[in-house]
Design an enzyme around this catalytic site. Structure first.
Site, PDB file in Angstrom:
ATOM      1  CG  HIS A  48      -9.180  -1.848  -0.544  1.00 30.01           C
ATOM      2  ND1 HIS A  48      -8.815  -1.260  -1.721  1.00 30.01           N
ATOM      3  CD2 HIS A  48      -8.387  -2.943  -0.411  1.00 30.01           C
ATOM      4  CE1 HIS A  48      -7.841  -1.961  -2.276  1.00 30.01           C
ATOM      5  NE2 HIS A  48      -7.561  -2.989  -1.499  1.00 30.01           N
ATOM      6  NE  ARG A  62       4.520  -6.397  -1.943  1.00 27.44           N
ATOM      7  CZ  ARG A  62       3.231  -6.135  -1.700  1.00 27.44           C
ATOM      8  NH1 ARG A  62       2.730  -4.941  -1.960  1.00 27.44           N
ATOM      9  NH2 ARG A  62       2.458  -7.048  -1.185  1.00 27.44           N
ATOM     10  CE  LYS A  91      -3.018   0.320  -3.217  1.00 28.97           C
ATOM     11  NZ  LYS A  91      -2.674  -0.869  -3.976  1.00 28.97           N
TER      12      LYS A  91
HETATM   13  N1  URA Z   1      -3.845  -5.279  -2.855  1.00 28.96           N
HETATM   14  C1  URA Z   1      -3.006  -4.213  -2.844  1.00 28.96           C
HETATM   15  O1  URA Z   1      -3.399  -3.106  -3.191  1.00 28.96           O
HETATM   16  N2  URA Z   1      -1.729  -4.415  -2.455  1.00 28.96           N
HETATM   17  C2  URA Z   1      -1.247  -5.625  -2.060  1.00 28.96           C
HETATM   18  O2  URA Z   1      -0.101  -5.722  -1.703  1.00 28.96           O
HETATM   19  C3  URA Z   1      -2.136  -6.711  -2.083  1.00 28.96           C
HETATM   20  C4  URA Z   1      -3.446  -6.510  -2.476  1.00 28.96           C
END
Ligand code: URA
Length: 441
Positions: free
Chosen positions: A82, A168, A187
């Protein structure tokens, strides 16, 4: 238990219990907690932080808020990678076929671009016919075809993150280490991988602007991984200039094909090889090689045609089209519509990646809001990198537009102005900086 009490507790800097975090996440998902209370708690977390246990509980509860991917059909240890986001980041389409040459399977659930960072799903969609809207139930067959499967994130994966992230985004609560770490890791946990390699970008084009911030985020995610039974490696990489030579969807995929065909674009090859070697190691498919040997082996396989063959398998496996010479057919093509020239003599000291990302969005390569339609041919192709010497008037980059947009001059002039401002020059040659800054475990 009430939401007011939980907000007050965090406002006064106290640690929340597992039950309180669970109450919060359940209320976010079943919508019993109104957005104003959720936003108040998010702000209290930004201001007062969270300890490791709170962060881990938050992550696990977010991961458990929806569907959890079961990767037991994968032979060996499932691994994932990721990136915390970057400009010109075309690592995933290179890493998936590269690690497949070692027998490592990857199931990628990737996002679309929003704001100044691009999205992997959009990049794959720039290949004619490539299907990224695949149900999770089709993954075992794709993995048995070619060890690789990539799809857009399903709405059912960590739904709590979707609600929290969109709040957010509009309440000034994005840049908080516990919130970023739990958002990313929830995730990844729901995605089912046991080994996770994180590309933690650092610099003007990243969430984390300094190495200290990037390290703190890396350490938080490694800790969450340990406490939830996953092995996590964080690779801190430089994002003070775009990665590679292109920004844009088709142009980045053309660069991917060029690299796989043997053209070594050094910063991309370095980052991809370090990330891939760590994935191969976590998957236990290193075949006796140590990390240094593995990185060298990755560099070799990335450009000697072995990863290219796997890349073609991936494209065909998900419905994409190849030309008779094996190159992908794209949905559009970049037309070179304008050049941007150096305004001074000197060494290039900076190409501010965030401004380049915003200029590429202006050209149409990305989205300002979710509903924007992308121009797949739009983008920027660079002829120079930080450290190169230029004379005033030398060409720095080309601005691309797709076939149906070539007359949109306003976009070109706006983007050219932004790009001119993104470059800094000096009479002194800047120190060479490595693109891979540090690897943390
Ligand atoms: N990527 C994400 O998936 N979440 C965040 O809060 C910041 C970057």
């Amino acid at each position: 238990m009430t939401m007011q009490e939980i907000i007050l507790k965090k406002r006064y800097g106290k640690a929340l219990s597992n039950e309180e975090i669970e109450f919060f996440i359940n209320g976010v998902v079943d919508k019993s907690i109104p957005d104003y209370q959720t936003s108040a708690l998010l702000m209290a977390i930004v201001l007062n932080g969270m300890n490791e246990e709170e962060m881990t509980t938050l992550t696990i509860k977010m991961a458990e808020s929806g569907e959890q991917n079961d990767l037991s059909y994968i032979d060996g240890i499932p691994v994932d990678k990721h990136s915390t986001g970057g400009v010109g980041d075309k690592c995933t389409p290179l890493i998936m076929p590269l690690v497949a040459t070692f027998g490592v399977s990857t199931v990628k659930l990737s996002g679309r671009g929003l704001g100044f960072t691009g999205g992997t799903v959009d990049k794959f969609e720039s290949i004619e016919g490539f299907n990224v809207a695949l149900p999770i139930s089709s993954f075992p067959e794709l993995i048995s075809n070619c060890n690789m499967a990539i799809s857009g994130q399903t709405p059912d994966l960590a739904p709590a993150d979707k609600v929290l992230y969109s709040l957010r985004d509009v309440t000034g609560t994005i840049d908080s280490i516990p919130l970023i770490a739990s958002s990313i890791m929830s995730k990844k946990l729901a995605g089912g991988a046991k080994g996770i390699v994180l590309d933690v970008t650092c610099g003007s084009g990243a969430f984390m602007k300094t190495i200290d911030e990037a390290k703190a985020l890396s350490e938080a995610m490694i800790k969450i991984g340990k406490l939830s039974g996953r092995e996590v490696v964080a690779v801190i990489t430089d994002m003070n200039q775009p990665l590679g030579r292109n920004v844009g969807n088709v142009s980045e995929m053309q660069e991917v094909f060029e690299i796989l065909s043997g053209n070594v674009i050094e910063d991309v090859v370095e980052v991809v090889s370090v990330l891939s070697a760590n994935m191969v190691m976590l998957a236990g498919k290193n075949d006796g090689m140590n990390m240094e040997e593995l990185i060298n082996e990755c560099k070799l396989r990335l450009t000697d045609g072995r990863a290219l063959e796997k890349y073609k398998d991936l494209i065909l496996s998900q419905g994409g089209s190849l030309n008779s010479n094996g190159s992908p057919v794209y949905v559009d093509y970049p037309n070179d519509c304008m050049r941007v020239n150096a305004t001074e003599d000197g060494y290039i000291t900076e190409i501010k990646a965030d401004i380049i990302g915003k200029a590429s969005v202006k050209l149409g390569a990305g989205r300002q809001v979710k509903t924007d339609i992308i121009d797949y041919g739009a983008g920027i192709g660079f002829f120079v990198k930080v450290g190169d010497y230029v004379k005033r008037g030398d060409c720095l980059c080309a601005l691309y537009l797709g076939n149906e947009h070539i007359n949109e001059d306003d976009k070109l002039f706006d983007a050219a102005e932004m790009i001119t401002d993104a470059f800094s020059y000096s009479s002194e040659k800047p120190e060479d900086k490595p693109v891979v800054i540090e690897v943390l475990k």
